[in-house]
Design an enzyme around this catalytic site. Structure first.
Site, mmCIF file in Angstrom:
data_model
loop_
_atom_site.group_PDB
_atom_site.id
_atom_site.type_symbol
_atom_site.label_atom_id
_atom_site.label_comp_id
_atom_site.label_asym_id
_atom_site.label_seq_id
_atom_site.Cartn_x
_atom_site.Cartn_y
_atom_site.Cartn_z
ATOM 1 N N HIS A 68 0.837 -1.201 0.000
ATOM 2 C CA HIS A 68 0.000 0.000 0.000
ATOM 3 C C HIS A 68 0.874 1.254 0.000
ATOM 4 C CE1 HIS A 68 -3.670 2.329 1.308
ATOM 5 N NE2 HIS A 68 -2.709 3.147 1.716
ATOM 6 N N GLU A 69 1.841 1.292 0.910
ATOM 7 C CA GLU A 69 2.691 2.476 1.031
ATOM 8 C C GLU A 69 3.621 2.633 -0.172
ATOM 9 O OE1 GLU A 69 2.436 4.862 3.118
ATOM 10 O OE2 GLU A 69 0.853 3.894 4.274
#
Length: 227
Positions: free
Chosen positions: A22-23
């Site tokens: 996600h990051e």
């Protein structure tokens, strides 16, 4: 006790993979759109250690688990400088959307793999195959929940950046000021959900679309398993 440890051994890697991808998706999208800040700070790595926030990843979830509250947490945000993006307004929307979109894609991959593992099964699996299928079920759910939870229009969630980009500029300026109070809003959300468990914020806002999307992904897995 043994099953609890095995379950933890399943959940933790699933959560780490979901959060790290996600990051990193935020950082790669920002780089593609003109902002190399994440790359320059070596935050495009898949090494989980680089994305651990001592408070959000360890302290807060740990304390909430001990006291029996709802488990919330967050990773160290990938640095993005909006002014360095080729199109700061819409570029930031794309950067914000990249994280949830990546989690949805990971959930879809999990559904495909689940379907492939289930081909030919006529009874509940046991042993390593049973745990693998359990892990994939959790992996799919975690990714869907992380994606949709982050789309809430509350700073500092990704949804707030998307809403800010969609608003007329006159309103976006005022909405952007909420970002300064993002951590307080997040703590407030945790407190409300913990103190008032029947408030329905998670149950009525996040879980219905999570359940709906999970049903669709399970349908894909079943279709693949049926061959």
């Amino acid at each position: 006790m043994t099953e609890t440890l095995i379950l933890a051994a399943i959940l933790i890697p699933c959560l780490i993979v979901a959060i790290v991808f996600h990051e990193v998706a935020h950082g790669w999208t920002a780089l593609a759109l003109g902002d190399p800040t994440a790359r320059d700070q070596n935050r495009l790595s898949l090494n989980p250690v680089r994305h651990v926030d001592p408070v959000g990843t360890l302290l807060v979830p740990g304390l909430l688990a001990i006291v029996g509250g709802p488990i919330f947490g967050w990773a160290k945000p990938v640095p993005v400088r909006q002014e360095r993006l080729d199109n700061p307004r819409y570029g930031m929307m794309a950067v914000a959307a990249a994280g949830p979109a990546t989690n949805i894609f990971l959930g879809l991959i999990g559904a495909v793999v689940l379907g492939l593992l289930a081909i030919g099964l006529t009874e509940p699996p046991t042993g390593a195959l049973g745990w693998a299928i359990t892990a994939l079920n959790y992996f799919i759910t975690i990714n869907i929940f992380l994606a949709l939870f982050n789309l809430l229009p509350i700073p500092p969630f990704d949804g707030s950046h998307i809403v800010q980009g969609l608003l007329p500029r006159s309103l976006a300026v005022h909405y952007a000021k909420l970002q300064r109070a993002g951590m307080l809003l997040l703590v407030g959300l945790i407190a409300i959900t913990w103190i008032f468990p029947d408030s329905g914020i998670i149950e009525n806002v996040v879980l219905p679309p999570v359940d709906w999307m999970r049903e669709k992904f399970m349908a894909i897995a079943i279709w693949i398993a049926a061959g």
